[in-house]
Design an enzyme around this catalytic site. Structure first.
Site, PDB file in Angstrom:
ATOM      1  N   ASP A  46       0.844  -1.195   0.000  1.00 37.67           N
ATOM      2  CA  ASP A  46       0.000   0.000   0.000  1.00 37.67           C
ATOM      3  C   ASP A  46       0.879   1.244   0.000  1.00 37.67           C
ATOM      4  O   ASP A  46       1.687   1.446   0.910  1.00 37.67           O
ATOM      5  CB  ASP A  46      -0.891  -0.024   1.242  1.00 37.67           C
ATOM      6  CG  ASP A  46      -2.035   0.970   1.164  1.00 37.67           C
ATOM      7  OD1 ASP A  46      -1.956   1.905   0.339  1.00 37.67           O
ATOM      8  OD2 ASP A  46      -3.007   0.830   1.919  1.00 37.67           O
ATOM      9  N   ASP A  47       0.735   2.083  -1.032  1.00 41.32           N
ATOM     10  CA  ASP A  47       1.491   3.340  -1.154  1.00 41.32           C
ATOM     11  C   ASP A  47       2.996   3.113  -1.313  1.00 41.32           C
ATOM     12  O   ASP A  47       3.801   3.959  -0.914  1.00 41.32           O
ATOM     13  CB  ASP A  47       1.260   4.254   0.055  1.00 41.32           C
ATOM     14  CG  ASP A  47      -0.107   4.921   0.035  1.00 41.32           C
ATOM     15  OD1 ASP A  47      -0.936   4.555  -0.805  1.00 41.32           O
ATOM     16  OD2 ASP A  47      -0.333   5.808   0.874  1.00 41.32           O
ATOM     17  N   CYS A  86      -6.532   4.177  -3.372  1.00 42.45           N
ATOM     18  CA  CYS A  86      -6.711   2.867  -2.740  1.00 42.45           C
ATOM     19  C   CYS A  86      -7.859   2.011  -3.265  1.00 42.45           C
ATOM     20  O   CYS A  86      -7.657   0.941  -3.815  1.00 42.45           O
ATOM     21  CB  CYS A  86      -6.877   3.051  -1.232  1.00 42.45           C
ATOM     22  SG  CYS A  86      -5.488   3.846  -0.428  1.00 42.45           S
ATOM     23  N   ARG A  90      -7.782  -1.260  -5.966  1.00 37.77           N
ATOM     24  CA  ARG A  90      -8.079  -2.616  -5.508  1.00 37.77           C
ATOM     25  C   ARG A  90      -9.238  -3.238  -6.274  1.00 37.77           C
ATOM     26  O   ARG A  90      -9.241  -4.444  -6.562  1.00 37.77           O
ATOM     27  CB  ARG A  90      -8.347  -2.588  -4.005  1.00 37.77           C
ATOM     28  CG  ARG A  90      -7.096  -2.323  -3.217  1.00 37.77           C
ATOM     29  CD  ARG A  90      -7.341  -1.741  -1.825  1.00 37.77           C
ATOM     30  NE  ARG A  90      -6.134  -1.053  -1.420  1.00 37.77           N
ATOM     31  CZ  ARG A  90      -5.061  -1.659  -0.908  1.00 37.77           C
ATOM     32  NH1 ARG A  90      -5.088  -2.965  -0.665  1.00 37.77           N
ATOM     33  NH2 ARG A  90      -3.979  -0.978  -0.619  1.00 37.77           N
ATOM     34  N   LYS A 139      -5.654  -5.483   4.112  1.00 38.88           N
ATOM     35  CA  LYS A 139      -6.533  -4.344   3.841  1.00 38.88           C
ATOM     36  C   LYS A 139      -7.486  -4.652   2.693  1.00 38.88           C
ATOM     37  O   LYS A 139      -7.058  -4.994   1.590  1.00 38.88           O
ATOM     38  CB  LYS A 139      -5.676  -3.119   3.503  1.00 38.88           C
ATOM     39  CG  LYS A 139      -6.473  -1.910   3.047  1.00 38.88           C
ATOM     40  CD  LYS A 139      -5.546  -0.764   2.712  1.00 38.88           C
ATOM     41  CE  LYS A 139      -6.284   0.363   2.014  1.00 38.88           C
ATOM     42  NZ  LYS A 139      -5.411   1.503   1.710  1.00 38.88           N
ATOM     43  N   HIS A 141     -10.868  -2.587   1.732  1.00 37.55           N
ATOM     44  CA  HIS A 141     -11.149  -1.252   1.189  1.00 37.55           C
ATOM     45  C   HIS A 141     -12.080  -1.249  -0.018  1.00 37.55           C
ATOM     46  O   HIS A 141     -12.007  -0.369  -0.883  1.00 37.55           O
ATOM     47  CB  HIS A 141      -9.853  -0.518   0.851  1.00 37.55           C
ATOM     48  CG  HIS A 141      -9.940   0.944   1.182  1.00 37.55           C
ATOM     49  ND1 HIS A 141      -8.859   1.792   1.144  1.00 37.55           N
ATOM     50  CD2 HIS A 141     -10.991   1.718   1.576  1.00 37.55           C
ATOM     51  CE1 HIS A 141      -9.223   3.011   1.493  1.00 37.55           C
ATOM     52  NE2 HIS A 141     -10.534   2.987   1.761  1.00 37.55           N
ATOM     53  N   SER A 164      -8.302   1.853   5.031  1.00 40.29           N
ATOM     54  CA  SER A 164      -6.917   2.257   5.277  1.00 40.29           C
ATOM     55  C   SER A 164      -6.622   2.398   6.767  1.00 40.29           C
ATOM     56  O   SER A 164      -7.493   2.773   7.557  1.00 40.29           O
ATOM     57  CB  SER A 164      -6.619   3.579   4.578  1.00 40.29           C
ATOM     58  OG  SER A 164      -6.665   3.445   3.175  1.00 40.29           O
ATOM     59  N   HIS A 229       1.665   2.408   3.836  1.00 32.32           N
ATOM     60  CA  HIS A 229       0.724   3.518   4.016  1.00 32.32           C
ATOM     61  C   HIS A 229       0.884   4.088   5.429  1.00 32.32           C
ATOM     62  O   HIS A 229       1.058   3.343   6.388  1.00 32.32           O
ATOM     63  CB  HIS A 229      -0.702   2.980   3.817  1.00 32.32           C
ATOM     64  CG  HIS A 229      -1.779   3.999   3.705  1.00 32.32           C
ATOM     65  ND1 HIS A 229      -2.159   4.807   4.752  1.00 32.32           N
ATOM     66  CD2 HIS A 229      -2.599   4.335   2.662  1.00 32.32           C
ATOM     67  CE1 HIS A 229      -3.156   5.590   4.367  1.00 32.32           C
ATOM     68  NE2 HIS A 229      -3.440   5.323   3.099  1.00 32.32           N
ATOM     69  N   ASP A 281      -0.559  -0.782  -4.739  1.00 36.29           N
ATOM     70  CA  ASP A 281      -1.793  -0.155  -5.235  1.00 36.29           C
ATOM     71  C   ASP A 281      -1.574   1.190  -5.896  1.00 36.29           C
ATOM     72  O   ASP A 281      -2.366   1.614  -6.726  1.00 36.29           O
ATOM     73  CB  ASP A 281      -2.825  -0.028  -4.110  1.00 36.29           C
ATOM     74  CG  ASP A 281      -2.398   0.930  -2.994  1.00 36.29           C
ATOM     75  OD1 ASP A 281      -1.182   1.205  -2.874  1.00 36.29           O
ATOM     76  OD2 ASP A 281      -3.277   1.368  -2.231  1.00 36.29           O
ATOM     77  N   ASN A 282      -0.542   1.906  -5.522  1.00 28.80           N
ATOM     78  CA  ASN A 282      -0.226   3.208  -6.135  1.00 28.80           C
ATOM     79  C   ASN A 282       1.110   3.673  -5.581  1.00 28.80           C
ATOM     80  O   ASN A 282       1.696   3.022  -4.715  1.00 28.80           O
ATOM     81  CB  ASN A 282      -1.309   4.250  -5.869  1.00 28.80           C
ATOM     82  CG  ASN A 282      -1.739   4.372  -4.420  1.00 28.80           C
ATOM     83  OD1 ASN A 282      -2.873   4.023  -4.068  1.00 28.80           O
ATOM     84  ND2 ASN A 282      -0.854   4.847  -3.563  1.00 28.80           N
ATOM     85  N   LYS A 302       1.508   9.360  -5.513  1.00 33.42           N
ATOM     86  CA  LYS A 302       0.127   8.950  -5.261  1.00 33.42           C
ATOM     87  C   LYS A 302      -0.841  10.106  -5.525  1.00 33.42           C
ATOM     88  O   LYS A 302      -0.548  11.266  -5.245  1.00 33.42           O
ATOM     89  CB  LYS A 302      -0.003   8.499  -3.806  1.00 33.42           C
ATOM     90  CG  LYS A 302      -1.424   8.231  -3.336  1.00 33.42           C
ATOM     91  CD  LYS A 302      -1.466   7.804  -1.883  1.00 33.42           C
ATOM     92  CE  LYS A 302      -2.898   7.607  -1.409  1.00 33.42           C
ATOM     93  NZ  LYS A 302      -2.950   7.004  -0.054  1.00 33.42           N
TER      94      LYS A 302
END
Length: 480
Positions: A46-47, A86, A90, A139, A141, A164, A229, A281-282, A302
């Site tokens: 994540d991130d 996010c 996903r 996660k 989301h 998140s 994240h 994810d990004n 992001k």
């Protein structure tokens, strides 16, 4: 060609195949038909920035397990997410479909009354229908209400956070907006977290338990780490271990997690018949300064459709099937994972239209004709189209860190300001991955081709920037 092994020759052939794999050149493929359907582990950070792994350029922390994963398989240099945020990212990953087609935008929080529509088919549902045990850790989301939880979307079991990890009462910019952070097991809240220091470790332990429980049947494990994240937390075993600080410590613990999963596969004799996919994810949340990752020189991060926001590490490993040590420069996207797994396993594709295509030929070391990929942000803004090495970015507003800003290292973000791209710009990503030089004037045919792709996408999916209405949109699930 199908090969049948006798009991007498099977051990000898396996040994010869292992030797051949070791001898193989990086761009060659060794084909051995699997005796059973391959297990599949999809690890989603994540991130995480494009430059956050050693093999992608990180130097202030070490990622030996992820570097080894890349050495054992195919490492993409141009691997994308279609949405630099996010929930949308996903939704695209799990359905093989642009999230704007599914009416999933942005990042859903505890007030959301909608989620991924149960009529959509996830990777888990697809594989479950083909005899797979399915488990998710981490996660989610895609909707925290009961109809949208992972166990309603094809997963036999679930352990993790519904959204998140910054959606809690300690958010530095939204204190008291969020309720206590819930930790789920299946459909029940089993705890609320006030300390996340053991979260990566607990996810890892739960993932290993699922592997052990499912070892006698083909399984699909979706391990979606909540970090890096913000807010960043790390267990005592990695606190202070990196040269960079807390962010580096967190990355080292995620790397450790990957190593623990691979170690368990080896112990159980499952490594040879398990596909592992690793991506994120990004890109990094740059306003958090030292609590954000690295873009390796890519533009922005992001929340933007520049390369720093949507280009991610992409690693695919399947021993004796995907070439080891292959650095792949062809473009691919997370929407391609579902159809690729369908082709590998023989699973039936979803009945509803998806946007991804199988990239199995690329993973086997072959060339494929490029296809257009689209980057969307905000509420259905078509901000860019990518076609091989070419990228056309359309006029839009995007966030950026003001020049000269002193960047923090305390978990408190600085403020973005908004910039406007006034006209479309074309970039040659092979020569200019930093997107610094517009080459549209010298490449009119490429410009026209990418504009044509974009116009076709606008007819199908719409585009808020041009006020286009799409005909191929579907509805999210809603609870009134």
């Amino acid at each position: 060609m199908t090969i049948s092994y006798s009991n007498l020759l099977f051990p000898l052939l396996i040994a010869l195949a292992a030797f051949a794999s070791f001898q193989n050149k990086p761009d060659e493929k060794v084909t051995i038909e699997s005796p059973t359907k391959p297990n599949i582990i999809l690890i989603f950070a994540d991130d995480m920035g494009y430059g956050d792994l050693g093999v992608y350029g990180a130097t202030e922390w070490k990622t030996p397990n992820l570097d080894q994963l890349a050495a054992d398989g195919v490492r993409f240099t141009q691997f994308y997410v279609p949405h630099a945020v996010c929930s949308a990212s996903r939704a695209a990953l799990l359905t093989g479909t642009y999230a704007n087609r599914l009416e999933i935008f942005g990042a859903l929080d505890h007030t959301a009354k909608h989620g991924l529509n149960p009529t959509e088919t996830t990777i888990a549902e697809m594989l479950k229908g083909n005899g797979y045990a399915t488990g998710m850790v981490g996660k989610w989301h895609l909707g925290h209400l009961a109809p949208f939880l992972p166990t309603e979307q094809g997963f036999d079991s679930y352990y993790g956070l519904p959204y998140s990890n910054d959606m809690w009462p300690h958010h530095p910019e939204a204190k008291d907006y969020y309720p206590p952070l819930p930790l789920y097991r299946n459909t029940a809240v089993i705890d609320t977290l006030d300390d996340q220091s053991m979260l990566t470790t607990n996810y890892t332990e739960e993932a290993i338990k699922f592997i052990e429980k499912s070892k006698e049947e083909p399984f699909f494990l979706y391990l979606a780490h909540s970090m890096p994240h913000v807010p960043l937390f790390v267990s005592d075993k990695f606190k202070g271990k990196s040269e960079q600080g807390l962010y580096g410590d967190v990355m080292m613990e995620i790397d450790w997690s990957v190593g623990q999963v691979r170690k368990k596969l080896e112990e159980l004799g499952l490594a040879e018949n398990t596909i592992i996919i690793f991506t994120s994810d990004n890109g990094p949340w740059l306003s958090y300064g030292g609590h954000a990752g690295l873009t390796a020189g890519l533009r922005e991060g992001k929340g933007t459709s520049w390369e720093g926001g949507i280009r991610e590490p992409g690693i695919f490993v399947w021993p004796n099937h995907f070439p080891a040590g292959k650095v792949e420069n062809q473009a691919a996207m997370t929407i391609d994972i579902l159809p690729t797994l369908a082709e590998i396993t023989g699973a039936k594709l979803p009945e509803l239209l998806i946007d991804g295509s199988s990239i199995l030929p690329i993973l086997e070391g072959k060339e494929m004709e490029p296809r257009p990929y689209f980057a969307y942000y905000n509420r259905n803004e078509l901000q860019a189209v990518i076609y091989g090495k070419w990228k056309l970015v359309f006029p839009h507003s995007y966030r950026s860190i003001p020049e000269g800003t002193v960047m923090p290292n305390d978990g408190i973000p600085v403020k973005y300001h908004m910039l406007n791209l006034e006209k479309a710009e074309l970039f040659d990503l092979a020569a200019d991955p930093a997107e610094s030089t517009d080459v549209s004037k010298s490449n009119p045919e490429i410009l026209a081709k990418l504009n044509q792709f974009a116009n076709e996408a606008r007819v199908d999916l719409g585009d808020a920037l041009t006020e286009s209405e799409g005909t191929g949109m579907r509805k999210a699930g809603r609870v009134e």
